[in-house]
Design an enzyme around this catalytic site. Structure first.
Site, PDB file in Angstrom:
ATOM      1  N   GLY A   1       0.810  -1.216   0.000  1.00 17.54           N
ATOM      2  CA  GLY A   1       0.000   0.000   0.000  1.00 17.54           C
ATOM      3  C   GLY A   1       0.842   1.265   0.000  1.00 17.54           C
TER       4      GLY A   1
ATOM      5  N   HIS B   1       2.444   4.582  -5.060  1.00 17.00           N
ATOM      6  CA  HIS B   1       3.087   5.701  -5.752  1.00 17.00           C
ATOM      7  C   HIS B   1       3.268   5.315  -7.223  1.00 17.00           C
ATOM      8  CE1 HIS B   1       6.625   3.216  -5.455  1.00 17.00           C
ATOM      9  NE2 HIS B   1       6.584   3.246  -4.136  1.00 17.00           N
TER      10      HIS B   1
ATOM     11  N   HIS C   1       4.393   1.823  -8.160  1.00 14.64           N
ATOM     12  CA  HIS C   1       3.346   0.787  -8.165  1.00 14.64           C
ATOM     13  C   HIS C   1       2.477   0.910  -9.421  1.00 14.64           C
ATOM     14  CE1 HIS C   1       3.947   1.226  -3.651  1.00 14.64           C
ATOM     15  NE2 HIS C   1       4.195  -0.049  -3.860  1.00 14.64           N
TER      16      HIS C   1
ATOM     17  N   GLN D   1      15.108  -8.606  -3.180  1.00 16.55           N
ATOM     18  CA  GLN D   1      13.787  -9.242  -3.063  1.00 16.55           C
ATOM     19  C   GLN D   1      13.396  -9.900  -4.386  1.00 16.55           C
ATOM     20  OE1 GLN D   1      10.230  -7.358  -1.164  1.00 16.55           O
ATOM     21  NE2 GLN D   1       9.653  -6.822  -3.236  1.00 16.55           N
TER      22      GLN D   1
ATOM     23  N   SER E   1       7.443   3.997  -0.810  1.00 12.69           N
ATOM     24  CA  SER E   1       6.387   4.437   0.116  1.00 12.69           C
ATOM     25  C   SER E   1       7.009   5.137   1.315  1.00 12.69           C
ATOM     26  CB  SER E   1       5.571   3.236   0.588  1.00 12.69           C
ATOM     27  OG  SER E   1       5.037   2.571  -0.527  1.00 12.69           O
ATOM     28  N   ARG E   2       8.220   4.721   1.683  1.00 12.21           N
ATOM     29  CA  ARG E   2       8.880   5.305   2.866  1.00 12.21           C
ATOM     30  C   ARG E   2       9.308   6.758   2.633  1.00 12.21           C
ATOM     31  NH1 ARG E   2      10.780  -0.240   3.629  1.00 12.21           N
ATOM     32  NH2 ARG E   2      10.092  -0.937   5.678  1.00 12.21           N
TER      33      ARG E   2
END
Ligand code: PAF
Length: 293
Positions: free
Chosen positions: A35, A38, A41, A157, A190-191
């Site tokens: 979630g 931005h 995404h 990742q 997101s951070r």
């Protein structure tokens, strides 16, 4: 075109929806997210639409990938804003489960990719990648996608998930999507929402350091010279606590000695209370055609 997005909050209904979609002959793309969406995404979603006939976005802040002293509680969340963006992106279904429906009280099964997750962030965030691969494996079983899209900003990742898919024979195509950046180079995350304007300015040192190294490597410099250049930029930056700056083979993530094969130059740093990561791939300048040829 955009419209109301179907929201499913439990694994079973999501599985039934996916089964029905597959029976209708749909091709399902999955964009897994935590979630606070931005443009990065949204780029994954656009790529999903290019590759499939239906698009599922999962929205789940996964507690098992956060360590006890990490920012699970502070991770930015805004479901209504995310929903608006997903409507605009014409998402078919949002899978937004509660923690309890993903991890039951007796939960005890984990998926772990061992070697690829030993270094870089894996060395500093014990258990992080085990949490990531476990939740992504669960999402693959719940959403049953034909393809799933992941950003290259979270490069380790991405590599761990590719390896998991290969090792465990998941029938899912993993699609890497290039990092999306602000005009000034800051990698979208997101951070970034946790950064004050002054911290945001300081955070630019990460991409500036990586770009400086890439420029040098592109001009034919050695890997060592490129790393020194990045270190110099980071060393001169204020407010940036470098956790690591490492050059690794872009495929194996083992330490790289030269630019003979593509090298991932990855950085992690704290800026204020926020931990940021970024990376670029360095490639040696292709050798000039021989004058005698
Ligand atoms: O990259 C992320 O947002 C998360 O790590 C992911 C892949 C959605 C798993 O929780």
């Amino acid at each position: 075109m955009s419209g109301a997005v179907e929201i499913l909050r439990q694994p079973r209904p999501m599985q039934r929806w996916a089964e029905a979609a597959r029976l209708r002959g749909e091709r399902i793309a999955l964009v897994p997210t935590m979630g606070y969406l931005h443009e990065g995404h949204l780029a994954l979603m656009r790529e999903g639409w290019r590759r499939a006939s239906t698009l599922v976005v999962s929205l789940f802040v996964n507690p098992t990938q956060f360590g006890p002293n990490e920012d699970f509680g502070r991770y930015p969340r805004d479901f209504d804003r995310d929903l608006r963006l997903m409507e605009e992106a014409d998402v078919s279904v949002v899978f937004a489960p509660e923690v309890e429906s993903v991890y039951g009280s007796g939960f005890q099964s984990w998926v772990e990719v061992t070697k690829l997750t030993r270094g870089l962030c894996g060395a500093r965030r014990p258990g992080h990648f085990r949490g990531v691969t476990t939740v992504v494996a669960k999402l693959f079983n719940i959403v049953k996608p034909h393809c799933a899209l992941f950003g290259e900003k979270d490069y380790q990742q991405l590599r761990a998930i590719e390896q998991m898919v290969e090792d465990l024979n998941f029938d899912v195509e993993i699609v890497p999507v290039p990092t999306v950046r602000e005009a000034d180079g800051l990698a979208l995350s997101s951070r970034n929402a946790c950064l004050s304007p002054a911290e945001r300015e300081q955070a630019l040192a990460l991409s500036r350091a990586l770009f400086a190294a890439r420029r040098l490597a592109g001009k034919g410099a050695t890997l060592e010279a490129a790393i020194n250049e990045a270190q110099a930029v980071l060393g001169a930056a204020s407010g940036v606590r470098v956790e690591y700056l490492e050059a690794v083979d872009a495929r194996t993530l083992e330490p790289a000695r030269n630019l003979g094969a593509p090298v991932l130059l990855a950085v992690a740093a704290g800026v204020g209370k926020t931990r940021l990561i970024d990376n670029v791939v360095l490639a040696a300048r292709p050798s000039a055609p021989s004058a005698r040829a």
